[in-house]
Design a protein around this motif. Structure first.
Motif, PDB file in Angstrom:
ATOM      1  N   SER A 113      34.665  40.349  43.352  1.00 12.41           N
ATOM      2  CA  SER A 113      35.116  41.654  42.837  1.00 12.41           C
ATOM      3  C   SER A 113      36.409  41.928  43.250  1.00 12.41           C
ATOM      4  CB  SER A 113      34.025  42.597  43.232  1.00 12.41           C
ATOM      5  OG  SER A 113      32.823  42.825  42.770  1.00 12.41           O
ATOM      6  N   GLU A 114      36.923  41.264  44.080  1.00 11.73           N
ATOM      7  CA  GLU A 114      38.080  41.612  44.907  1.00 11.73           C
ATOM      8  C   GLU A 114      39.474  41.596  43.750  1.00 11.73           C
ATOM      9  OE1 GLU A 114      39.062  41.012  49.140  1.00 11.73           O
ATOM     10  OE2 GLU A 114      38.540  39.018  48.384  1.00 11.73           O
ATOM     11  N   GLY A 115      39.361  40.464  43.009  1.00 15.53           N
ATOM     12  CA  GLY A 115      40.319  40.259  41.897  1.00 15.53           C
ATOM     13  C   GLY A 115      40.461  41.319  40.768  1.00 15.53           C
ATOM     14  N   LEU A 116      39.141  41.754  40.626  1.00 20.54           N
ATOM     15  CA  LEU A 116      38.879  42.869  39.556  1.00 20.54           C
ATOM     16  C   LEU A 116      39.311  44.073  40.122  1.00 20.54           C
ATOM     17  CD1 LEU A 116      34.956  41.649  38.602  1.00 20.54           C
ATOM     18  CD2 LEU A 116      37.129  41.340  37.083  1.00 20.54           C
ATOM     19  N   ILE A 117      38.899  44.591  41.253  1.00 22.95           N
ATOM     20  CA  ILE A 117      39.470  45.702  41.747  1.00 22.95           C
ATOM     21  C   ILE A 117      40.936  45.899  41.743  1.00 22.95           C
ATOM     22  CG2 ILE A 117      39.690  47.087  44.096  1.00 22.95           C
ATOM     23  CD1 ILE A 117      36.739  46.087  44.305  1.00 22.95           C
ATOM     24  N   THR A 118      41.636  44.619  42.123  1.00 23.55           N
ATOM     25  CA  THR A 118      43.086  44.882  42.060  1.00 23.55           C
ATOM     26  C   THR A 118      43.842  44.546  40.841  1.00 23.55           C
ATOM     27  OG1 THR A 118      42.981  43.460  44.496  1.00 23.55           O
ATOM     28  CG2 THR A 118      45.093  43.421  42.812  1.00 23.55           C
ATOM     29  N   HIS A 119      43.218  43.687  39.785  1.00 19.44           N
ATOM     30  CA  HIS A 119      43.917  43.867  38.630  1.00 19.44           C
ATOM     31  C   HIS A 119      43.380  44.556  37.309  1.00 19.44           C
ATOM     32  CE1 HIS A 119      46.700  40.477  39.950  1.00 19.44           C
ATOM     33  NE2 HIS A 119      45.571  40.103  40.605  1.00 19.44           N
ATOM     34  N   ARG A 120      42.063  45.019  37.735  1.00 15.42           N
ATOM     35  CA  ARG A 120      41.393  46.060  36.748  1.00 15.42           C
ATOM     36  C   ARG A 120      40.881  47.272  37.356  1.00 15.42           C
ATOM     37  NH1 ARG A 120      37.838  42.218  32.912  1.00 15.42           N
ATOM     38  NH2 ARG A 120      37.710  44.301  31.857  1.00 15.42           N
ATOM     39  N   PRO A 121      41.609  47.937  38.002  1.00 12.67           N
ATOM     40  CA  PRO A 121      41.420  48.963  38.801  1.00 12.67           C
ATOM     41  C   PRO A 121      40.347  50.050  37.851  1.00 12.67           C
ATOM     42  CG  PRO A 121      43.635  49.254  38.662  1.00 12.67           C
ATOM     43  CD  PRO A 121      43.141  47.944  37.945  1.00 12.67           C
ATOM     44  N   ALA A 124      34.914  50.347  35.338  1.00 16.73           N
ATOM     45  CA  ALA A 124      33.731  51.140  36.085  1.00 16.73           C
ATOM     46  C   ALA A 124      33.071  50.222  36.843  1.00 16.73           C
ATOM     47  CB  ALA A 124      32.948  51.671  35.005  1.00 16.73           C
ATOM     48  N   LYS A 125      32.293  50.782  37.997  1.00 14.83           N
ATOM     49  CA  LYS A 125      31.337  49.865  39.041  1.00 14.83           C
ATOM     50  C   LYS A 125      30.608  49.181  38.141  1.00 14.83           C
ATOM     51  CE  LYS A 125      29.034  50.002  43.335  1.00 14.83           C
ATOM     52  NZ  LYS A 125      28.603  51.009  44.688  1.00 14.83           N
ATOM     53  N   LYS A 126      29.771  49.828  37.359  1.00 11.64           N
ATOM     54  CA  LYS A 126      28.789  48.835  36.779  1.00 11.64           C
ATOM     55  C   LYS A 126      29.242  47.941  36.088  1.00 11.64           C
ATOM     56  CE  LYS A 126      24.566  49.958  33.613  1.00 11.64           C
ATOM     57  NZ  LYS A 126      24.009  50.912  32.792  1.00 11.64           N
ATOM     58  N   GLU A 127      30.301  47.975  35.228  1.00 10.04           N
ATOM     59  CA  GLU A 127      30.952  47.063  34.454  1.00 10.04           C
ATOM     60  C   GLU A 127      31.537  45.879  35.147  1.00 10.04           C
ATOM     61  OE1 GLU A 127      33.167  48.840  30.427  1.00 10.04           O
ATOM     62  OE2 GLU A 127      33.764  49.763  32.428  1.00 10.04           O
ATOM     63  N   ARG A 128      31.887  46.218  36.464  1.00 10.33           N
ATOM     64  CA  ARG A 128      32.414  45.240  37.167  1.00 10.33           C
ATOM     65  C   ARG A 128      31.376  44.274  38.036  1.00 10.33           C
ATOM     66  NH1 ARG A 128      35.146  48.539  40.501  1.00 10.33           N
ATOM     67  NH2 ARG A 128      33.679  48.658  42.067  1.00 10.33           N
ATOM     68  N   GLN A 129      30.066  45.001  38.072  1.00 11.24           N
ATOM     69  CA  GLN A 129      29.070  44.394  38.808  1.00 11.24           C
ATOM     70  C   GLN A 129      28.456  43.412  37.656  1.00 11.24           C
ATOM     71  OE1 GLN A 129      26.555  47.661  39.971  1.00 11.24           O
ATOM     72  NE2 GLN A 129      27.397  47.073  42.331  1.00 11.24           N
ATOM     73  N   GLU A 130      28.481  43.661  36.455  1.00 11.41           N
ATOM     74  CA  GLU A 130      27.864  42.971  35.269  1.00 11.41           C
ATOM     75  C   GLU A 130      28.906  41.762  35.077  1.00 11.41           C
ATOM     76  OE1 GLU A 130      25.691  41.544  32.528  1.00 11.41           O
ATOM     77  OE2 GLU A 130      25.113  43.313  33.806  1.00 11.41           O
ATOM     78  N   LYS A 131      30.094  41.985  35.384  1.00 14.58           N
ATOM     79  CA  LYS A 131      31.111  40.901  35.146  1.00 14.58           C
ATOM     80  C   LYS A 131      30.863  40.044  36.128  1.00 14.58           C
ATOM     81  CE  LYS A 131      35.065  38.798  33.710  1.00 14.58           C
ATOM     82  NZ  LYS A 131      34.946  38.259  32.365  1.00 14.58           N
ATOM     83  N   VAL A 132      30.395  39.918  37.365  1.00 19.65           N
ATOM     84  CA  VAL A 132      30.169  39.198  38.586  1.00 19.65           C
ATOM     85  C   VAL A 132      29.096  38.638  38.100  1.00 19.65           C
ATOM     86  CG1 VAL A 132      29.432  39.143  40.853  1.00 19.65           C
ATOM     87  CG2 VAL A 132      31.227  40.704  40.301  1.00 19.65           C
ATOM     88  N   MET A 133      27.677  39.192  37.657  1.00 23.99           N
ATOM     89  CA  MET A 133      26.576  38.421  37.259  1.00 23.99           C
ATOM     90  C   MET A 133      26.958  37.539  36.060  1.00 23.99           C
ATOM     91  SD  MET A 133      24.755  40.027  39.277  1.00 23.99           S
ATOM     92  CE  MET A 133      24.548  41.477  40.131  1.00 23.99           C
ATOM     93  N   GLU A 134      27.896  37.947  35.230  1.00 21.02           N
ATOM     94  CA  GLU A 134      28.180  36.842  34.029  1.00 21.02           C
ATOM     95  C   GLU A 134      28.828  35.624  34.866  1.00 21.02           C
ATOM     96  OE1 GLU A 134      30.510  39.180  31.502  1.00 21.02           O
ATOM     97  OE2 GLU A 134      28.805  40.226  30.569  1.00 21.02           O
ATOM     98  N   ILE A 163      35.121  28.966  42.468  1.00 23.72           N
ATOM     99  CA  ILE A 163      35.401  28.913  41.147  1.00 23.72           C
ATOM    100  C   ILE A 163      35.315  30.395  40.324  1.00 23.72           C
ATOM    101  CG2 ILE A 163      35.169  27.820  38.737  1.00 23.72           C
ATOM    102  CD1 ILE A 163      34.429  25.492  40.646  1.00 23.72           C
ATOM    103  N   ALA A 164      34.164  31.110  40.550  1.00 17.83           N
ATOM    104  CA  ALA A 164      33.850  32.189  39.751  1.00 17.83           C
ATOM    105  C   ALA A 164      35.057  33.297  40.362  1.00 17.83           C
ATOM    106  CB  ALA A 164      32.490  32.595  40.290  1.00 17.83           C
TER     107      ALA A 164
END
Length: 336
Positions: A113-121, A124-134, A163-164
């Motif tokens: 999630s670190e990169g997502l928080i930095t580059h796509r602040p 939403a948290k739920k969307e971020r978590q779903e992205k991690v799962m994918e 890699i993820a």
């Protein structure tokens, strides 16, 4: 220059000042390009500057001199601007050591999630978590593993997490810095196959740094060979393995094990004499001349030019100083 070129490097130099009178010449006057969707393999002995090239491309090291162009734009310095932030989101790195490159105090979800928080602040948290799962499923891991810590995974699984993490910000270019060197042989092929599949799916471009020459041939479209901070040969994968021109490349390829014992016995093994020179005080002229079995007088006095001696086959060697003057009609070297 080909309009499909994604990354262009011209005269890249990176020196480290160790003291007032000692300079480590890690990378010296390196030039190459990588096309969109291509994999360029970068090989050479330990300490030749391969990883420094990769880290300098990502601006983890500021270049001493030279020009780096990415997607047609020149990257001049490492400043925390919006332009630099966009640049870093497009270029990511997979590190060599899957153990030290992951924070042991963070869960897999937090790491990715670190990169997502930095580059796509604004995500939403739920969307971020779903992205991690994918992403976990994409690299061959399970959603159930998202809340585990790095120590709960094997080396191959940790590298999949790395890699993820690199894929999280949807880059177009990835520097894979010896991503299989710390893994068991049985796992190495899995990781390489995963990288190739991801490249096909996401149209990624790779700089693949490695020691394993057989694996480099498997994944790379073209291969560049480095020695003591300089590029000495560059050609397509098939061309380089079928017709190496530089004596150093010949020696490297002669060390690749062959599966057929009869072939192994029949071929000539080239064993280089002497030690690799100190990059703080490299030899004059051709840097390889102190170990080269084919060195001639000029090699110790004049630095050779990186020359295209065959179509798309470049070499930095005095044996080919006049556009292939030492190649016969069959493109084989003749005596000098």
């Amino acid at each position: 220059m080909d309009k499909n070129v994604l990354l262009e490097v011209k005269n890249l130099t990176k020196h480290f000042q160790l003291s007032s009178n000692k300079t480590l010449r890690a990378v010296d006057d390196v030039s190459f390009y990588i096309r969109q969707g291509e994999t360029l393999g970068l090989v050479g002995e330990s300490g030749c500057g391969k990883s420094t090239v990769g880290r300098t491309l990502l601006q983890l090291y500021k270049p001493t001199s030279g020009v780096i162009r990415f997607a047609g734009e020149t990257i001049s310095d490492r400043t925390e601007t919006k332009g630099h932030k966009a640049y870093t989101s497009q270029m990511q790195m997979i590190f060599q050591d899957p153990y030290s490159s992951l924070n042991p105090r963070m869960t897999v979800t937090d790491i990715i999630s670190e990169g997502l928080i930095t580059h796509r602040p604004n995500l939403a948290k739920k969307e971020r978590q779903e992205k991690v799962m994918e992403l976990l499923e994409l690299v061959g891991l399970s959603r159930k593993q998202a809340n585990r810590y790095p120590h709960e995974f094997s080396g191959g699984q940790r590298q999949r997490i790395g890699i993820a993490r690199a894929l999280a910000v949807e880059p177009s270019f990835i520097v894979a810095d010896e991503p299989i060197a710390a893994l068991d042989v049985s796992i190495q092929a899995q990781i390489v196959n995963l990288l190739m599949e991801l490249q096909r799916q996401k149209k990624l471009t790779y700089l693949f740094i490695a020691h394993d020459l057989s694996m480099v041939k498997h994944i790379s479209d073209r291969i560049a060979v480095m020695y003591l901070g300089q590029l000495i040969e560059l050609a397509s994968s098939e061309e380089l393995y079928a017709r190496p021109l530089h004596p150093y490349t010949e020696a490297l390829l002669s060390a690749i094990p062959l599966p057929d014992p009869l072939q192994e016995q029949a071929r000539e093994r080239i064993v280089l004499q002497g030690e690799v020179p100190n990059p703080i005080n490299p030899p004059s002229g051709c840097r390889f001349h102190t170990r080269c079995p084919k060195a001639i007088d000029i090699c110790g006095m004049v630095t050779p030019v990186f020359t295209e001696v065959l179509p798309q086959h470049y070499v930095k060697c005095h044996l080919y100083g006049e556009r292939g003057r030492n190649l016969d009609d069959n493109n084989k070297m003749v005596s000098v």
